[in-house]
Design a protein around this motif. Structure first.
Motif, PDB file in Angstrom:
ATOM      1  N   LEU A 166      44.916  34.515  43.544  1.00  0.00           N
ATOM      2  CA  LEU A 166      45.843  34.657  44.655  1.00  0.00           C
ATOM      3  C   LEU A 166      47.187  34.056  44.268  1.00  0.00           C
ATOM      4  CD1 LEU A 166      43.543  33.635  47.633  1.00  0.00           C
ATOM      5  CD2 LEU A 166      44.217  35.932  46.945  1.00  0.00           C
ATOM      6  N   PRO A 167      48.273  34.664  44.684  1.00  0.00           N
ATOM      7  CA  PRO A 167      49.580  34.075  44.368  1.00  0.00           C
ATOM      8  C   PRO A 167      49.768  32.754  45.113  1.00  0.00           C
ATOM      9  CG  PRO A 167      49.830  35.934  45.861  1.00  0.00           C
ATOM     10  CD  PRO A 167      48.380  35.886  45.451  1.00  0.00           C
ATOM     11  N   VAL A 168      50.421  31.836  44.463  1.00  0.00           N
ATOM     12  CA  VAL A 168      50.693  30.538  45.078  1.00  0.00           C
ATOM     13  C   VAL A 168      51.807  30.733  46.098  1.00  0.00           C
ATOM     14  CG1 VAL A 168      51.480  28.186  44.637  1.00  0.00           C
ATOM     15  CG2 VAL A 168      50.017  29.354  42.975  1.00  0.00           C
ATOM     16  N   PRO A 169      51.579  30.312  47.335  1.00  0.00           N
ATOM     17  CA  PRO A 169      52.626  30.505  48.347  1.00  0.00           C
ATOM     18  C   PRO A 169      53.862  29.663  48.046  1.00  0.00           C
ATOM     19  CG  PRO A 169      50.838  29.206  49.238  1.00  0.00           C
ATOM     20  CD  PRO A 169      50.419  29.643  47.866  1.00  0.00           C
ATOM     21  N   GLU A 170      55.021  30.231  48.324  1.00  0.00           N
ATOM     22  CA  GLU A 170      56.276  29.506  48.130  1.00  0.00           C
ATOM     23  C   GLU A 170      56.555  28.666  49.367  1.00  0.00           C
ATOM     24  OE1 GLU A 170      59.592  31.899  46.983  1.00  0.00           O
ATOM     25  OE2 GLU A 170      58.287  33.276  45.882  1.00  0.00           O
TER      26      GLU A 170
END
Length: 128
Positions: free
Chosen positions: A103-107
């Protein structure tokens, strides 16, 4: 009901809620819900857990379901279980639970200027 899943060096336990009764000494799962009369992956997991938890040969297990619908008559589902389905479900669970999750790391946005979000001058004063 809880059953262990052996996946190498990481212990995983699968827990499911089941309704079951004994018929001639063998457990039989019962389901009633607003659902389709087709077997689902949840049914397979429940049967797999039951077989592992009680160390029962899969061929002695079955699931009886009552598929309810608000405007159609109820349909009965009877699912017999076997060793092939047991092995397939275990492989699917192992694959599903041990796959890496990319999963992409949230900004994180730090915005301290709230004036763009809320115009306090546009809110009318309330007399006290």
């Amino acid at each position: 009901m809880i059953a262990p899943l052996t996946t190498g060096n990481t212990p995983i336990f699968i827990q499911v809620q089941v309704n079951y009764g004994l018929r001639r000494g063998m457990p039989r799962l019962y389901e009633w819900a607003i659902r389709s009369a087709k077997p689902t992956w949840q049914d397979a997991v429940k049967l797999w857990v039951m077989s592992v938890h009680y160390t029962i040969p899969p061929e002695k297990l079955s699931l009886v379901g009552l598929a309810l619908h608000p405007s159609l008559p109820a349909q009965k589902l009877r699912l017999q279980w076997d060793q092939t389905q047991q092995d397939q479900t275990q492989q699917w669970l192992m694959q599903f639970l041990t796959q890496p999750i990319n999963l992409p790391v949230p900004e994180i946005h730090t915005n301290t200027d709230y004036s763009a979000l809320l115009n306090l001058d546009a809110i009318p004063e309330v007399p006290l």
